[in-house]
Enzyme design. Structure first.
Site, PDB file in Angstrom:
ATOM      1  N   HIS B 135       0.774  -1.250   0.000  1.00  0.00           N
ATOM      2  CA  HIS B 135       0.000   0.000   0.000  1.00  0.00           C
ATOM      3  C   HIS B 135       0.801   1.293   0.000  1.00  0.00           C
ATOM      4  O   HIS B 135       0.261   2.344   0.353  1.00  0.00           O
ATOM      5  CB  HIS B 135      -0.961   0.007   1.215  1.00  0.00           C
ATOM      6  CG  HIS B 135      -2.078  -0.990   1.118  1.00  0.00           C
ATOM      7  ND1 HIS B 135      -1.884  -2.330   1.184  1.00  0.00           N
ATOM      8  CD2 HIS B 135      -3.421  -0.823   0.966  1.00  0.00           C
ATOM      9  CE1 HIS B 135      -3.045  -2.960   1.090  1.00  0.00           C
ATOM     10  NE2 HIS B 135      -3.988  -2.073   0.945  1.00  0.00           N
ATOM     11  N   GLY B 186      -0.777  -2.092  -5.880  1.00  0.00           N
ATOM     12  CA  GLY B 186      -1.732  -3.194  -5.730  1.00  0.00           C
ATOM     13  C   GLY B 186      -3.104  -2.715  -5.272  1.00  0.00           C
ATOM     14  O   GLY B 186      -4.091  -3.432  -5.446  1.00  0.00           O
ATOM     15  N   HIS B 187      -3.169  -1.567  -4.685  1.00  0.00           N
ATOM     16  CA  HIS B 187      -4.461  -0.972  -4.300  1.00  0.00           C
ATOM     17  C   HIS B 187      -4.557   0.392  -4.973  1.00  0.00           C
ATOM     18  O   HIS B 187      -3.925   1.353  -4.541  1.00  0.00           O
ATOM     19  CB  HIS B 187      -4.583  -0.837  -2.789  1.00  0.00           C
ATOM     20  CG  HIS B 187      -5.975  -0.565  -2.307  1.00  0.00           C
ATOM     21  ND1 HIS B 187      -6.826   0.338  -2.933  1.00  0.00           N
ATOM     22  CD2 HIS B 187      -6.688  -1.092  -1.269  1.00  0.00           C
ATOM     23  CE1 HIS B 187      -7.988   0.357  -2.290  1.00  0.00           C
ATOM     24  NE2 HIS B 187      -7.940  -0.504  -1.286  1.00  0.00           N
ATOM     25  N   HIS B 262     -11.218  -7.156  -5.630  1.00  0.00           N
ATOM     26  CA  HIS B 262     -11.504  -6.331  -4.461  1.00  0.00           C
ATOM     27  C   HIS B 262     -12.334  -5.128  -4.887  1.00  0.00           C
ATOM     28  O   HIS B 262     -11.959  -4.369  -5.769  1.00  0.00           O
ATOM     29  CB  HIS B 262     -10.157  -5.901  -3.883  1.00  0.00           C
ATOM     30  CG  HIS B 262     -10.234  -5.176  -2.582  1.00  0.00           C
ATOM     31  ND1 HIS B 262     -10.327  -3.801  -2.502  1.00  0.00           N
ATOM     32  CD2 HIS B 262     -10.210  -5.633  -1.300  1.00  0.00           C
ATOM     33  CE1 HIS B 262     -10.351  -3.440  -1.225  1.00  0.00           C
ATOM     34  NE2 HIS B 262     -10.273  -4.533  -0.473  1.00  0.00           N
ATOM     35  N   GLU B 314     -13.007  -9.378  -0.073  1.00  0.00           N
ATOM     36  CA  GLU B 314     -13.656  -8.073   0.081  1.00  0.00           C
ATOM     37  C   GLU B 314     -14.162  -7.598  -1.271  1.00  0.00           C
ATOM     38  O   GLU B 314     -14.013  -6.433  -1.637  1.00  0.00           O
ATOM     39  CB  GLU B 314     -12.688  -7.032   0.646  1.00  0.00           C
ATOM     40  CG  GLU B 314     -12.147  -7.394   2.024  1.00  0.00           C
ATOM     41  CD  GLU B 314     -11.489  -6.206   2.712  1.00  0.00           C
ATOM     42  OE1 GLU B 314     -11.859  -5.950   3.865  1.00  0.00           O
ATOM     43  OE2 GLU B 314     -10.645  -5.541   2.106  1.00  0.00           O
ATOM     44  N   CYS B 398     -10.686   2.095   7.418  1.00  0.00           N
ATOM     45  CA  CYS B 398     -10.862   2.810   6.144  1.00  0.00           C
ATOM     46  C   CYS B 398     -12.278   3.344   5.974  1.00  0.00           C
ATOM     47  O   CYS B 398     -12.487   4.475   5.531  1.00  0.00           O
ATOM     48  CB  CYS B 398     -10.494   1.909   4.970  1.00  0.00           C
ATOM     49  SG  CYS B 398     -11.343   0.318   4.969  1.00  0.00           S
TER      50      CYS B 398
END
Lengths: 634, 634
Positions: B135, B186-187, B262, B314, B398
């Site tokens: 992240h 990756g996010h 996700h 998720e 989050c």
């Protein structure tokens, strides 16, 4: 406590079409193909000690656990199943396969009697350091059950001798002495196996060891598994399940009132508890069994007699949590419920136990084995959107051999007796005999059960004698009728679901029993919120399901069964070599006018259709497709 | 492509009761309490570099991952939320709290611009070695969004300067050069943040970096995350998700046609893609957005605009997999869907985007924040047996700040404009103004929306001028009526869900818009098998649910709503400071006559009752209890 004993399974000849076919399939296909799989999956190779040991075929999971630790049990269970086969019919090839396995176990056994291929081959210095997770005693139990079965089938004592040496080692290792471990297995099994050994050898020490394990279970503080974890340098808090309910060791067994944890573990435990309650005439243990039985029956059993909704713990969650599509309902758990129910039935001749035994047998257990005898379900969901499919093997193949050994020994569940009573629990076309105090009684039950409830029983005592024949009248049956030599027996004499017929029986006496098999609608307690507004269909002991292949028009989730629709019974000779299907006028929700809309204000249209249901145990034998047990009721 | 721009959120005054209350709660309670939680949970302490670093507060999970790697993003998001608060009303205490955080980030920033408290504090030699999982760029994105918001709220540039230095470092690190890494996060998140930065600074290099990340995504072979894994000595095959759909990097983004992985990651990506489609006038990118939009709308969105049914990833599973009780439907995903929908809406003024924006806003997103402004849902199930409860914080917080920053900036979603057009997307009582080519137009929309659809709009241009006012007519509305200064506007002029009113507008012109708010029954596509035979209730933009506290007689799962029951609309001043409930005659399944039976052949009895439904977003504000959105329809 009234003590019935079952007629030995191999002294029951299965003559009815239903069980004859299943047994023949297991003998002809399942037993040989499972031996092949034991080879293909390198389970047999674990008997060949190699240095260094070969890499793990099944890597450790996140809990640092590999299924390879219970490969010994798989071989033990295959020997047990194959031995049941031999009890029916000797087979030189099977016997040589068993002997080859026994040769290697014998060679591997350590001088002190210890025998576990995982530890001997890979971690010789770690034996008995993690019996919470690593199944050493569980394996010993299944190996012992196999050894008992092989001895009974063939009279050969070598495998039993090996196991008795191992049991001696276990007896030295576990116990109250200062150099002994006060432990018990994280996966119950050895307890019931020791009782089987006791029944063969009559040595009280075997019973005593089972009693020791049962009585130690759940004693605390300190909890044995925590002690053991600390001793091997592990923090008990790291235990993935977090508490000891998983292995039913959270409390001493006599104090347990709720069915918790891993379902197969629980059923094996309760089986041994009920066995011991009978052997020891232990009323407290019997009472504990009854309380646990009530708990599972009132709140935790699928209508198929599947147990354990959750894949997470392969077991129980909270009361009334019985999801259909995600039902775990492991085949092994229904098989083991049959073991427990049989033990309860022999403590009290009460139809509630036989009803559940029958429900598990014809539904949740039998569904685990395909028609062809070599495909399996591990989990037995009550609904599928078409993704479920039978396996030809499983990473953890416990279920494959559990259902096979059940079918291989199914004759043992039909008839029990005491000195002066005979009890029929199941019907299906058998002949056997019972040795009463008054002499031997030959019995023949002729029927096309479970497809028909018309049952004829011949009672042939060697010499005329007074005794009681108890006939189970299943709780699903309304309007049962019975006559002896044409003379009606009043049904009001029913005691706990059994019709006792006490008379002086003569050679050639004939009982006619009629169990009307209407198709029933079954509803679930509203606390099972998944099944609200839904109905299940049952006829006789068989729970039905609707499968996509029999019902055109897409997923069967779109079918609704109006409450007013009558259920039609159809004998279908063309399907599965003859079954009874249920059909009914139904409504199908129309999908094609929806296009790409996910939601709309207009209610879905419905068309009239005919719904066809087949017995649940037969599902997933004709390719993949959707399936539903609990049908929305319009 | 037609390009609308939103009116800035802080130039929209929320005057209607609904949003005024939510915004006041966020300003008064949520923002200060979240700062307290950042302290309580030691997130702020991560700014104090300690040697050796303190033990992990949240241990690594089975994937070797700890949520602490994204604590920087939590602080970035809190600063963003707090800055939105400051945009509404300056607050010295909040400003000093922000400045204190900025002080520490400034002190920690490395000479080369790198800034990440996890890596600087714990693994300084490992930065940029695992951007698949850890992240770093995601954090940078949220910190950047916070810096942009703080700059816009206060004019203070220090935090933005720090972040611009970090972005320079990122620009040097990632790119096509021989010493650069051809990677991306990756996010997803930094892409949309860079576009926000570009909107403030107008520097094309910021847009270019966003484009680089978007265009690199999913390029292969080799896949960047596999390269990166090998470079750090990890086997790519060990990746727990097994494939790169989890991060939408399984294919180049323009080739993606199915919404996968996700859910929050996906929505952040699509938001940036739509942003770039507009900035670059990139028709291929726009087309990709439209294809993905269609996929999620046709097969994957809960009626609450919740996204992502599965806790496992998720995120998304297969088409039509929309389980209710186990719905994950993360608050963040619905918030991010609002971002994406807004971008799509600004590419094409099409009501389908505004409909979804509104659905997500009033349902799946708003449900994440309690009435008291300090309790949250991370997952937003559509059914509960009474076990779900709001959290006062979450291991991964989050969602807490995502819903708060949404409410803090909600004004930005009401009105957009071009040079000569104004568009009202949402209603709810606002005043604002739009700068057209012809001059400034003051706008005032007065309504008690979403409780009432009676809307009055005043249009006040500085000087009379011809332009178009587009009024969204929600797709849930039948029979809308509109007039300007008392003269009816024909509804047949509707274009893509908007009513365009082009005329010479004068100071004092008045629009009267009536959106009849009948209570609707909504049905799901029969492919959503969980909702077959069930109905959801909606009035205006609000999806309703039945909660145990309003419906006596046990779990609401036992209620059935006959199709023939009319839905009664009740304005309830006594409940939640005024809401509209829906009531209807219903049937309740009787439980008390079941005793300990789990199954029976007699159908459950039913009694007549009245069902009361409340808006879904308000559920779980009065203690725990059962809740149902999709009600069985009798």
């Amino acid at each position: 406590m009234r003590q019935f004993s079952p007629v030995k399974f191999n002294e029951v000849k299965l003559e009815g079409a239903f069980w004859k076919e299943r047994l023949d399939t297991v003998l002809r296909t399942t037993i040989p193909s499972q031996h092949e799989k034991l080879g293909e999956y390198k389970i047999l190779e674990s008997l060949d000690l190699k240095q260094p040991p070969p890499p793990l075929r099944f890597p450790r999971n996140q809990h640092n656990f590999t299924v390879q630790v219970f490969w010994d049990s798989d071989m033990g269970k295959w020997i047990e199943t194959a031995s049941y086969g031999l009890s029916h019919k000797r087979d030189a090839k099977i016997e040589s396969q068993i002997e080859a396995i026994v040769d290697k176990f014998e060679k591997a056994q350590l001088p002190d009697g210890y025998l576990n291929m995982w530890y001997i081959g890979r971690e010789p210095d770690k034996r008995w350091t993690n019996i919470r997770d690593n199944h050493e005693l569980y394996n010993a139990g299944h190996m012992l059950e196999g050894a008992v079965a092989y001895f009974l089938a063939t009279g050969r004592r070598r495998w039993l001798d090996i196991m008795e040496r191992f049991i001696e080692h276990i007896r030295k290792t576990f116990g109250p002495g200062p150099s002994q471990k006060p432990g018990y297995c994280g996966h119950e099994e050895i307890e019931l196996a020791l009782i089987k050994l006791y029944h063969v050898t009559k040595e009280k020490k075997q019973l005593d060891l089972a009693v020791y394990f049962i009585n130690q279970r759940g004693k605390q503080p300190p909890h044995y598994f925590d002690q053991e974890a600390r001793a091997r340098g592990d923090d008990p808090a790291n235990y993935w399940f977090k508490n000891h309910e998983y292995s039913q060791s959270h409390q001493p067994v006599r104090e347990q009132t709720k069915v918790v944890g891993h379902a197969v573990r629980a059923m094996y435990l309760y089986t041994a508890m009920a066995d011991l309650a009978a052997e020891l005439q232990d009323a407290a243990l019997k009472k504990a069994c009854e309380v646990l039985w009530h708990d599972v029956m009132a709140t935790k059993m699928y209508i198929t007699a599947g147990l354990g909704p959750s894949a997470h713990n392969e077991g129980f969650t909270h009361d009334y949590d019985l999801p259909n599509e995600t039902a775990y309902a492991e085949t092994c758990a229904s098989v083991a419920l049959i073991f427990w129910a049989q033990r309860m039935l022999h403590l009290d001749l009460d139809g509630q136990y036989a009803d559940v035994l029958e429900r598990a047998l014809y539904n949740g257990a039998l569904s685990g084995l395909s028609r062809d005898g070599k495909h399996y379900f591990y989990a037995n969901p009550l609904e599928s959107i078409g993704t479920a499919a039978r396996w030809d093997w499983h990473t953890c193949p416990c279920c494959t051999m559990n259902v096979a050994r059940l079918v291989g020994s199914v004759g043992g569940y039909f008839v029990s007796h005491t000195e002066n009573e005979i009890a029929f629990h199941l019907y299906g076309g058998i002949s056997t005999s019972a040795q009463l105090k008054s002499g031997k009684v030959a019995l023949r039950e002729v029927s096309n059960y479970p497809w028909s409830g018309d049952i004829a029983i011949e009672v042939n005592p060697d010499a005329a004698a007074e005794f009681t024949v108890n006939l189970r009248i299943p709780s699903w049956c309304k309007g049962a009728k019975c006559s002896v030599n044409g003379k009606a027996v009043p049904m009001k004499k029913l005691v706990n679901g059994y019709l006792p017929i006490k008379r002086k029986w003569q050679k050639g006496d004939k009982i006619a029993l009629t169990l009307p098999m209407q198709a029933n609608r079954i509803y679930a307690n509203p606390s099972v919120n998944m099944d609200i507004g839904r109905v299940a269909l049952q006829r006789g002991p068989l729970v039905y399901c609707i499968e996509e292949v029999d019902n055109s028009g897409g997923p069967v989730q779109r079918l609704k069964l109006p409450r007013s629709s009558s259920l039609k019974i159809k004998h279908r000779a063309d399907l599965f070599d003859g079954v009874v299907t249920l059909t009914a006028k139904a409504k199908a929700i129309v999908h094609k006018d929806w296009k790409a809309n996910l939601y709309r204000t207009e209610a879905p249209r419905e068309t009239l259709t005919t719904l066809t249901a087949i017995p649940y145990y037969l599902w997933s034998n004709r390719g993949q497709g959707s399936m539903v047990v609990w049908i929305p009721e319009a």
